[in-house]
Design an enzyme around this catalytic site. Structure first.
Site, PDB file in Angstrom:
ATOM      1  NE  ARG A   1      10.851  59.348  52.682  1.00 49.27           N
ATOM      2  CZ  ARG A   1      10.869  60.401  51.881  1.00 49.27           C
ATOM      3  NH1 ARG A   1       9.745  60.965  51.493  1.00 49.27           N
ATOM      4  NH2 ARG A   1      12.002  60.908  51.462  1.00 49.27           N
TER       5      ARG A   1
ATOM      6  CB  SER B   1      34.128  60.156  49.279  1.00 48.86           C
ATOM      7  OG  SER B   1      32.900  59.530  49.462  1.00 48.86           O
TER       8      SER B   1
ATOM      9  CB  SER C   1      22.130  51.771  46.797  1.00 44.01           C
ATOM     10  OG  SER C   1      22.263  53.159  46.991  1.00 44.01           O
TER      11      SER C   1
ATOM     12  CG  HIS D   1      23.106  47.471  46.795  1.00 45.96           C
ATOM     13  ND1 HIS D   1      21.783  47.236  47.098  1.00 45.96           N
ATOM     14  CD2 HIS D   1      23.436  48.607  47.460  1.00 45.96           C
ATOM     15  CE1 HIS D   1      21.316  48.195  47.877  1.00 45.96           C
ATOM     16  NE2 HIS D   1      22.311  49.040  48.105  1.00 45.96           N
TER      17      HIS D   1
ATOM     18  CB  THR E   1      24.408  44.713  54.170  1.00 40.76           C
ATOM     19  OG1 THR E   1      23.351  44.671  55.128  1.00 40.76           O
ATOM     20  CG2 THR E   1      23.839  44.284  52.831  1.00 40.76           C
TER      21      THR E   1
ATOM     22  CE  LYS F   1      21.189  46.978  51.274  1.00 37.05           C
ATOM     23  NZ  LYS F   1      19.909  47.484  51.749  1.00 37.05           N
TER      24      LYS F   1
ATOM     25  CB  THR G   1      24.986  49.596  69.715  1.00 31.11           C
ATOM     26  OG1 THR G   1      23.601  49.404  69.490  1.00 31.11           O
ATOM     27  CG2 THR G   1      25.765  48.758  68.732  1.00 31.11           C
ATOM     28  CB  THR G   2      22.333  45.584  72.241  1.00 29.52           C
ATOM     29  OG1 THR G   2      22.099  46.319  73.433  1.00 29.52           O
ATOM     30  CG2 THR G   2      22.037  44.119  72.478  1.00 29.52           C
TER      31      THR G   2
HETATM   32  N1  PMP Z   1      25.654  50.868  51.885  1.00 29.78           N
HETATM   33  C1  PMP Z   1      24.831  50.969  50.838  1.00 29.78           C
HETATM   34  C2  PMP Z   1      25.409  51.223  49.489  1.00 29.78           C
HETATM   35  C3  PMP Z   1      23.441  50.821  50.997  1.00 29.78           C
HETATM   36  O1  PMP Z   1      22.627  50.932  49.946  1.00 29.78           O
HETATM   37  C4  PMP Z   1      22.927  50.565  52.289  1.00 29.78           C
HETATM   38  C5  PMP Z   1      21.449  50.387  52.569  1.00 29.78           C
HETATM   39  N2  PMP Z   1      20.616  50.314  51.537  1.00 29.78           N
HETATM   40  C6  PMP Z   1      23.831  50.467  53.341  1.00 29.78           C
HETATM   41  C7  PMP Z   1      25.182  50.621  53.120  1.00 29.78           C
HETATM   42  C8  PMP Z   1      23.339  50.176  54.728  1.00 29.78           C
HETATM   43  O2  PMP Z   1      23.063  48.811  54.855  1.00 29.78           O
HETATM   44  P1  PMP Z   1      22.010  48.256  55.905  1.00 29.78           P
HETATM   45  O3  PMP Z   1      20.670  48.304  55.245  1.00 29.78           O
HETATM   46  O4  PMP Z   1      22.470  46.889  56.224  1.00 29.78           O
HETATM   47  O5  PMP Z   1      22.071  49.172  57.090  1.00 29.78           O
END
Ligand code: PMP
Length: 424
Positions: free
Chosen positions: A33, A151, A203, A231, A259, A262, A291-292
């Protein structure tokens, strides 16, 4: 603590272990990477470097075509103002986990805003979309005794991990293939609780799930539904509520997950759904509890972004107009891409070395940054340039981008292929 402050010392005995990792890196399909440090190349990453200044790069600016800040909300004055104001009031961090001192009024306001956006009882914030899927699915699938999960084959890693943590029985249906889902679900124990998990916009493919069909199957087989709209939120549907809302079937999906990183330009993740489900996840989800909490300032910024996009169509219109223009121009040049359904334009290169070379040439010769995507994000042999025309780009930028890609395509001698899906 090591003596000498930041200096590190290699202890001989670890060499054999380090070799293990060196071999792991060497043997990896995905290759090493390399990060492109946007701040370093583009000065302070001014909004203009996202594309507003056109595609031609100066010595210290690049034009970014793979940002997930699709609508430019990460630079929006209302968002920046809200973040700064909250930093002034509450500082940089949350100071604790949500249950132990870390819940700020801004978290609660944002959860209310997100529940309203999706027309659900409640919403629950996580520190990322990843932890939202991981934590929510591990509880939802894991706490329903005997649950069978169905799924989609292309579901995101965070969904896969959440389902693994749930330890529920899992059946994978072929990507966007409701007939296969129907076949699997019809063969399952009719009395077992069932959960169907899909994304609305995928994605890496940029294609859209057949939501009406998934919902129909769920109803006929009594399954609960969980939809990742990561997305899509902000970008599609009335008020930016996503694809299910666009199609008028948001109520058919028990839980909608999204999220803030994005379309909403900040960071964090969430689920929205029935009060009982949200409360159960709040009580049992390890990635929520241990977690915080999200920094309050980010919650304030995200709230400003959500509110802005609930009333403003301008960003969505610009995004979609750029996306359609790019679909058309790529088709005219015979540059293949996976889907013309969304703003995620996945240019199919199908060769890791060529893909990497194209990305390097775009950067070096045209000042354009678009990341080559290889394994594990896509399967080996399915490498793509994942292009995301955003609301901050102009039509001229899109023309400039496609011209540059066309030249690079020529220079690498890569064959032009018929697009898998013709744009209108
Ligand atoms: N779900 C999908 C379909 C994603 O593409 C992503 C991240 N690209 C996530 C969840 C995770 O989201 P985040 O970047 O907010 O952690």
């Amino acid at each position: 603590m090591a003596s000498g402050g930041l200096k590190t010392k290699r202890v001989d005995v670890t060499t054999q272990y380090l070799d293990l990792f060196a071999n792991l890196i060497e043997g990896s399909d995905g290759g090493k990477r390399e990060f492109l440090e946007i701040g370093r190349l583009a000065g302070n990453f001014p909004a203009a470097s996202l594309g507003g200044s056109g595609h031609v790069a100066g010595p210290d600016s690049i034009s970014v075509w793979c940002s997930n800040d699709y609508l430019g909300m990460g630079q929006h004055p209302a968002v920046l103002e809200a973040v700064k104001d909250a930093v002034d009031k509450y500082g940089a961090g949350a100071g604790g986990s949500r249950n132990i001192g870390g819940t700020n009024h801004y978290h609660v306001l944002l959860e209310n805003e997100l529940a309203a956006l999706h027309g659900k009882d409640d919403a629950l914030l996580f520190t990322s979309g990843y932890t939202a899927n991981d934590g929510a699915l591990s509880v939802i699938a894991g706490r329903m005794e005997g649950c069978i999960v169905f799924s989609d084959a292309l579901n995101h890693a965070s969904i896969i991990d959440g389902l693994r943590h749930s330890r529920a029985q899992k059946q994978i249906f072929r990507h966007n293939d409701p007939a296969h889902l129907e076949e699997l679900i019809a063969a399952a124990d009719p009395d077992a609780p069932k959960l169907i998990v899909a994304e609305s916009v995928y994605s890496m493919n940029g294609d859209i799930a057949p939501l009406a069909e998934l919902s129909d199957i769920a109803k006929r087989h009594g399954a609960m539904t969980y939809l990742d709209e990561v997305h899509a939120v902000g970008m599609y549907g009335p008020q930016g509520a996503g694809i299910a809302a666009r199609d008028g079937i948001a109520d058919d999906f028990t839980v909608i997950m999204g999220t803030l990183a994005k379309g909403f330009g900040t960071t964090g993740g969430y689920i929205a759904g029935p009060a009982e489900v949200i409360e159960a996840v709040r009580m049992f989800s390890r990635s929520f509890i241990f977690t915080t909490a999200l920094p309050p300032a980010l919650a304030a910024g995200a709230t400003a972004a959500v509110r802005h996009l609930r009333t403003s169509e301008a960003e969505r219109e610009q995004l979609w107009s750029n996306a359609q223009l790019m679909h058309r121009l790529l088709n005219e040049r015979g540059i293949p891409f996976i889907s013309d359904q969304t703003h995620i334009v996945s240019v199919l290169v199908r060769d890791e070395a060529v893909c990497k070379r194209m990305s390097t040439l775009l950067l070096d010769q045209h000042g354009i940054y678009v990341q080559a995507i290889n394994a594990p994000s896509v399967r080996v042999g399915e490498e793509i340039l994942r292009v995301a025309p955003g609301a901050v780009h102009t039509a001229d930028d899109v023309h400039g981008f496609v011209d540059a890609l066309d030249q690079v395509w020529k220079e690498t001698g890569h064959p032009r292929m018929p697009a898998t899906q013709a744009a209108p």
